[in-house]
Design a protein around this motif. Structure first.
Motif, mmCIF file in Angstrom:
data_model
loop_
_atom_site.group_PDB
_atom_site.id
_atom_site.type_symbol
_atom_site.label_atom_id
_atom_site.label_comp_id
_atom_site.label_asym_id
_atom_site.label_seq_id
_atom_site.Cartn_x
_atom_site.Cartn_y
_atom_site.Cartn_z
ATOM 1 N N GLU A 74 0.819 -1.211 0.000
ATOM 2 C CA GLU A 74 0.000 0.000 0.000
ATOM 3 C C GLU A 74 0.852 1.259 0.000
ATOM 4 O O GLU A 74 0.432 2.303 -0.523
ATOM 5 C CB GLU A 74 -0.937 -0.008 1.203
ATOM 6 C CG GLU A 74 -2.073 -1.020 1.144
ATOM 7 C CD GLU A 74 -1.620 -2.452 1.409
ATOM 8 O OE1 GLU A 74 -2.428 -3.371 1.242
ATOM 9 O OE2 GLU A 74 -0.446 -2.650 1.805
ATOM 10 N N THR A 79 -0.966 3.220 -7.265
ATOM 11 C CA THR A 79 -2.408 3.420 -7.321
ATOM 12 C C THR A 79 -2.993 3.407 -5.919
ATOM 13 O O THR A 79 -2.404 2.869 -4.983
ATOM 14 C CB THR A 79 -3.080 2.319 -8.160
ATOM 15 O OG1 THR A 79 -2.767 1.040 -7.589
ATOM 16 C CG2 THR A 79 -2.607 2.362 -9.595
ATOM 17 N N GLU A 80 -4.186 3.983 -5.788
ATOM 18 C CA GLU A 80 -4.838 4.067 -4.480
ATOM 19 C C GLU A 80 -5.242 2.692 -3.966
ATOM 20 O O GLU A 80 -5.181 2.415 -2.766
ATOM 21 C CB GLU A 80 -6.067 4.975 -4.586
ATOM 22 C CG GLU A 80 -6.758 5.218 -3.251
ATOM 23 C CD GLU A 80 -7.911 6.188 -3.378
ATOM 24 O OE1 GLU A 80 -8.674 6.343 -2.407
ATOM 25 O OE2 GLU A 80 -8.057 6.805 -4.461
ATOM 26 N N HIS A 81 -5.672 1.828 -4.876
ATOM 27 C CA HIS A 81 -6.053 0.460 -4.522
ATOM 28 C C HIS A 81 -5.127 -0.488 -5.290
ATOM 29 O O HIS A 81 -5.453 -0.957 -6.383
ATOM 30 C CB HIS A 81 -7.517 0.201 -4.875
ATOM 31 C CG HIS A 81 -8.468 1.142 -4.202
ATOM 32 N ND1 HIS A 81 -8.732 1.098 -2.849
ATOM 33 C CD2 HIS A 81 -9.190 2.181 -4.697
ATOM 34 C CE1 HIS A 81 -9.596 2.048 -2.539
ATOM 35 N NE2 HIS A 81 -9.876 2.727 -3.648
#
Length: 254
Positions: A74, A79-81
């Motif tokens: 994370e 990317t965010e997800h």
């Protein structure tokens, strides 16, 4: 083997390769995010150095693997997800430049999403090469790699190219110059030139013919990737019509 924490040198290298164009080109390597794209790279014969897998994921069985500690993916991914798998893949030089007869020339293109879409369209239309002039967007940026949906691994790409050295006629796209693209002979060796999103084709690119895409709405011009898509499939249509006895294929690799 202990899972890799955030401060591990391999993880810091991943961050550099994801975040800095200079790091990618200095090392000749880039990052592929997600198992689907990674499998496409393997299928196309690209050299995968290492895959990095988040807790609970498996990755691609035949590849060398390091597992990440909880929370690391994370903090690293672009990317965010994030996808649960990242991999470092080596760049390689294409061998088809000298034999390319159908080329997309990106002249100062700046948006990585546009380039990714152009790669998808060029690959789908059977083009031999995508060539980028100096100052164009990095084809190995994370967003371009994702937007190409695996096409990056199947259509040859070269950077810092002088378009006049490609040995094909350069056909420029314009909102106001030239004939409609469907009324123009596009059956010979050619390079479809797609310019910068804001400024168009640079003056120093030696375009020999211009084509325009007629439209009826208020917009002055189409998105660069959309224009490229229309042009490459018109080239494919015309070349198939000119050679009805056999499929149009890419130039063979040397």
């Amino acid at each position: 083997m202990e899972p890799l924490g955030f401060t591990n040198p391999q993880i810091q290298r991943l961050r550099r390769l994801l975040g800095r164009r200079s790091a990618r080109w200095d090392e000749g390597a880039f990052v592929v995010e997600g198992e689907i794209l990674l499998r496409e790279a393997v299928r196309a014969g690209w050299d995968v150095e290492m895959q990095y897998v988040a807790p609970g994921a498996e990755g691609v069985a035949e590849l060398p693997t390091r597992y990440l500690a909880p929370g690391v993916m994370e903090r690293v991914a672009s990317t965010e997800h994030p996808q649960p798998v990242l991999a470092v893949v080596r760049m390689h030089e294409p061998s088809t430049v000298a034999t390319a007869t159908r080329v997309v020339v990106c002249a100062g293109l700046s948006d990585p999403g546009n380039l990714g879409t152009i790669l998808r369209s060029a690959e789908a239309a059977g083009f031999d090469l995508v060539a980028l002039t100096p100052g164009s967007v990095d084809p190995y940026s994370p967003k371009t790699v994702r937007a190409s949906a695996g096409a990056l691994f199947h259509v040859p790409v070269v950077v810092d190219v002088d378009p006049s050295s490609l040995g094909v006629e350069l056909v420029g796209t314009s909102s106001h110059l030239g004939n409609p693209f469907t009324d123009t002979d596009l059956t010979g060796p050619l390079g479809i030139v797609i310019g910068n999103e804001a400024h168009g084709v640079p003056d120093d690119v030696q375009v020999t013919r211009w084509v325009t895409i007629p439209h009826a709405g208020r917009s002055e011009s189409l998105n660069a990737a959309m224009a490229a898509t229309l042009l490459v499939f018109e080239v494919l249509r015309q070349q198939r019509a000119a050679h009805p006895d056999g499929p149009v294929q890419r130039a063979p690799s040397k």
